[in-house]
Design a protein around this motif. Sequence first.
Motif, PDB file in Angstrom:
ATOM      1  N   ARG A 169      16.749  -7.695  -9.229  1.00  0.00           N
ATOM      2  CA  ARG A 169      15.581  -8.290  -9.861  1.00  0.00           C
ATOM      3  C   ARG A 169      14.345  -7.638  -9.240  1.00  0.00           C
ATOM      4  O   ARG A 169      14.242  -7.516  -8.025  1.00  0.00           O
ATOM      5  CB  ARG A 169      15.546  -9.805  -9.660  1.00  0.00           C
ATOM      6  N   VAL A 170      13.400  -7.228 -10.093  1.00  0.00           N
ATOM      7  CA  VAL A 170      12.219  -6.510  -9.633  1.00  0.00           C
ATOM      8  C   VAL A 170      10.967  -7.244 -10.091  1.00  0.00           C
ATOM      9  O   VAL A 170      10.856  -7.638 -11.260  1.00  0.00           O
ATOM     10  CB  VAL A 170      12.206  -5.062 -10.177  1.00  0.00           C
ATOM     11  N   SER A 171      10.015  -7.418  -9.167  1.00  0.00           N
ATOM     12  CA  SER A 171       8.760  -8.081  -9.514  1.00  0.00           C
ATOM     13  C   SER A 171       7.614  -7.424  -8.765  1.00  0.00           C
ATOM     14  O   SER A 171       7.725  -7.116  -7.575  1.00  0.00           O
ATOM     15  CB  SER A 171       8.814  -9.572  -9.187  1.00  0.00           C
ATOM     16  N   ALA A 172       6.486  -7.187  -9.489  1.00  0.00           N
ATOM     17  CA  ALA A 172       5.317  -6.549  -8.902  1.00  0.00           C
ATOM     18  C   ALA A 172       4.108  -6.794  -9.803  1.00  0.00           C
ATOM     19  O   ALA A 172       4.263  -6.919 -11.029  1.00  0.00           O
ATOM     20  CB  ALA A 172       5.549  -5.051  -8.735  1.00  0.00           C
ATOM     21  N   PRO A 173       2.901  -6.874  -9.240  1.00  0.00           N
ATOM     22  CA  PRO A 173       1.695  -6.968 -10.066  1.00  0.00           C
ATOM     23  C   PRO A 173       1.451  -5.634 -10.770  1.00  0.00           C
ATOM     24  O   PRO A 173       1.472  -4.584 -10.132  1.00  0.00           O
ATOM     25  CB  PRO A 173       0.597  -7.276  -9.047  1.00  0.00           C
ATOM     26  N   LEU A 174       1.246  -5.681 -12.074  1.00  0.00           N
ATOM     27  CA  LEU A 174       1.146  -4.452 -12.862  1.00  0.00           C
ATOM     28  C   LEU A 174      -0.212  -4.381 -13.545  1.00  0.00           C
ATOM     29  O   LEU A 174      -0.332  -4.341 -14.767  1.00  0.00           O
ATOM     30  CB  LEU A 174       2.290  -4.384 -13.881  1.00  0.00           C
ATOM     31  N   ASN A 175      -1.263  -4.327 -12.757  1.00  0.00           N
ATOM     32  CA  ASN A 175      -2.608  -4.191 -13.291  1.00  0.00           C
ATOM     33  C   ASN A 175      -2.893  -2.724 -13.611  1.00  0.00           C
ATOM     34  O   ASN A 175      -2.546  -1.830 -12.835  1.00  0.00           O
ATOM     35  CB  ASN A 175      -3.630  -4.714 -12.295  1.00  0.00           C
ATOM     36  N   ASN A 176      -3.537  -2.510 -14.744  1.00  0.00           N
ATOM     37  CA  ASN A 176      -3.854  -1.148 -15.170  1.00  0.00           C
ATOM     38  C   ASN A 176      -2.608  -0.271 -15.115  1.00  0.00           C
ATOM     39  O   ASN A 176      -2.600   0.812 -14.526  1.00  0.00           O
ATOM     40  CB  ASN A 176      -4.975  -0.559 -14.299  1.00  0.00           C
ATOM     41  N   LYS A 181       2.963   3.995 -13.845  1.00  0.00           N
ATOM     42  CA  LYS A 181       1.794   4.307 -13.038  1.00  0.00           C
ATOM     43  C   LYS A 181       0.802   3.154 -13.046  1.00  0.00           C
ATOM     44  O   LYS A 181       0.611   2.500 -14.069  1.00  0.00           O
ATOM     45  CB  LYS A 181       1.105   5.557 -13.576  1.00  0.00           C
ATOM     46  N   THR A 182       0.191   2.915 -11.906  1.00  0.00           N
ATOM     47  CA  THR A 182      -0.940   2.008 -11.821  1.00  0.00           C
ATOM     48  C   THR A 182      -2.189   2.809 -11.477  1.00  0.00           C
ATOM     49  O   THR A 182      -2.124   3.759 -10.685  1.00  0.00           O
ATOM     50  CB  THR A 182      -0.718   0.919 -10.756  1.00  0.00           C
ATOM     51  N   ASN A 183      -3.283   2.440 -12.081  1.00  0.00           N
ATOM     52  CA  ASN A 183      -4.558   3.121 -11.832  1.00  0.00           C
ATOM     53  C   ASN A 183      -4.470   4.625 -12.043  1.00  0.00           C
ATOM     54  O   ASN A 183      -5.070   5.416 -11.303  1.00  0.00           O
ATOM     55  CB  ASN A 183      -5.066   2.827 -10.418  1.00  0.00           C
ATOM     56  N   GLY A 184      -3.666   5.027 -13.022  1.00  0.00           N
ATOM     57  CA  GLY A 184      -3.550   6.440 -13.366  1.00  0.00           C
ATOM     58  C   GLY A 184      -2.505   7.208 -12.577  1.00  0.00           C
ATOM     59  O   GLY A 184      -2.299   8.395 -12.793  1.00  0.00           O
ATOM     60  N   GLY A 185      -1.801   6.566 -11.626  1.00  0.00           N
ATOM     61  CA  GLY A 185      -0.749   7.225 -10.858  1.00  0.00           C
ATOM     62  C   GLY A 185      -1.275   7.942  -9.634  1.00  0.00           C
ATOM     63  O   GLY A 185      -2.480   8.097  -9.436  1.00  0.00           O
ATOM     64  N   ASP A 191      -5.004  -0.864  -4.699  1.00  0.00           N
ATOM     65  CA  ASP A 191      -6.250  -0.415  -5.298  1.00  0.00           C
ATOM     66  C   ASP A 191      -6.270   1.080  -5.573  1.00  0.00           C
ATOM     67  O   ASP A 191      -7.145   1.585  -6.277  1.00  0.00           O
ATOM     68  CB  ASP A 191      -7.432  -0.802  -4.403  1.00  0.00           C
ATOM     69  N   LYS A 192      -5.305   1.830  -5.022  1.00  0.00           N
ATOM     70  CA  LYS A 192      -5.212   3.266  -5.261  1.00  0.00           C
ATOM     71  C   LYS A 192      -4.265   3.541  -6.428  1.00  0.00           C
ATOM     72  O   LYS A 192      -3.450   2.697  -6.821  1.00  0.00           O
ATOM     73  CB  LYS A 192      -4.707   3.986  -4.011  1.00  0.00           C
ATOM     74  N   GLY A 193      -4.339   4.749  -6.952  1.00  0.00           N
ATOM     75  CA  GLY A 193      -3.393   5.152  -7.967  1.00  0.00           C
ATOM     76  C   GLY A 193      -2.006   5.314  -7.380  1.00  0.00           C
ATOM     77  O   GLY A 193      -1.837   5.957  -6.336  1.00  0.00           O
ATOM     78  N   MET A 194      -0.993   4.732  -8.046  1.00  0.00           N
ATOM     79  CA  MET A 194       0.382   4.772  -7.542  1.00  0.00           C
ATOM     80  C   MET A 194       1.351   5.072  -8.667  1.00  0.00           C
ATOM     81  O   MET A 194       1.156   4.630  -9.807  1.00  0.00           O
ATOM     82  CB  MET A 194       0.763   3.447  -6.887  1.00  0.00           C
TER      83      MET A 194
END
Length: 363
Positions: A321-328, A341-345, A310-313
Amino acid sequence: MNITLFTRFMPILLVAGQVVAAATPTTHKHTAGAAYTVSLDENDDTPYKTLSFTGINLVRAQTSGGGLTVEGGAGPGVKVEMFIRGNNGNGNLSKDEIEDRLKDYEIYIRQEGSTVVAVAKQRGSFNWNWKRGLSISFKFTTPRNMATNISTSGGGIKMSHLTGKQRFETSGGGITLVDLKGDIEGNTSGGGIKLTECRDRVVVETSGGSIDASNSSGNLKMHTSGGGIRISNLNGMINVETSGGSINGDRIDGELNASTSGGGIHIRDMAGSIEAETSAGSVEVNFTRVDKYVKLETSAGSVRVQMPMDKGMSLDLSGSRVSAPLNNFSGSAERDRIVGKTNGGGIPVVLSATAGSVSINQQ
């Protein structure tokens, strides 16, 4: 203070720091800094000698063939107990055998200012007959506020309920630490280390065993060259390293730096920041909270992470093989690499597996 020395059978006397035999049972009156009794009971639980001191703030001890125990939390005085048994498999020696073998040792227990000093060592290693060897151990019962500087070549070390500066070393046994607070530093070359309820600064090292640390906080540093590391319920700046085993932990709050050359790294309920690396296993971390950074690397396994996002990352993920949720998300996402970046980094998250997969929040 007035001191009474009680003896029976063929007792030992402290004369100018040396142990000598008395010809007949006697009672002596002295004016000195300690009082002691001598017992030649063959029961291993009975001290061979007991002394009491006052005005002590430092315990200094050395023995070449036995263990050392320091227990704090008692009254204002310091009690020293010396235990003797055979180290050749025969724990029950007669009084005559003990007296004869003691001729090969230099033993003294005395007060030097505000320091109590207890030493038991062989007079010389040349032509030493191991069959005549003794295991000479010391147990100190002290006030809680007590510093130590102790070492043994042939036994374990146990320390509990102390506050202050503690220094300890053994070449032939394990180390057990319970409820210590202050500047704590020690090592062993021949055994494991177990510590619990220790606080402030703790630095421990072993060359030949595992490490188990729990319910402790502060600046904690633990290293082993020959075993695994188990940590639980720790808080603070934590640094653990092993060259020959795995690292397992749970309920860690703070900043954790973990590395191993010979096993996997598995951390549950991690709250804070972590940097972990292994050359021969997988890395698995389950976060309850992410603070400042996440860096996980392996050369011969996979990296699997469960974490709130939920934080910027700022993500840098690489593996077969790479897998991750990529919201925003903004950046690039490929089969073997995700950078963006997620959520603006914000929080840097670096996950790398040279020969394995990398995943975030995947079942």
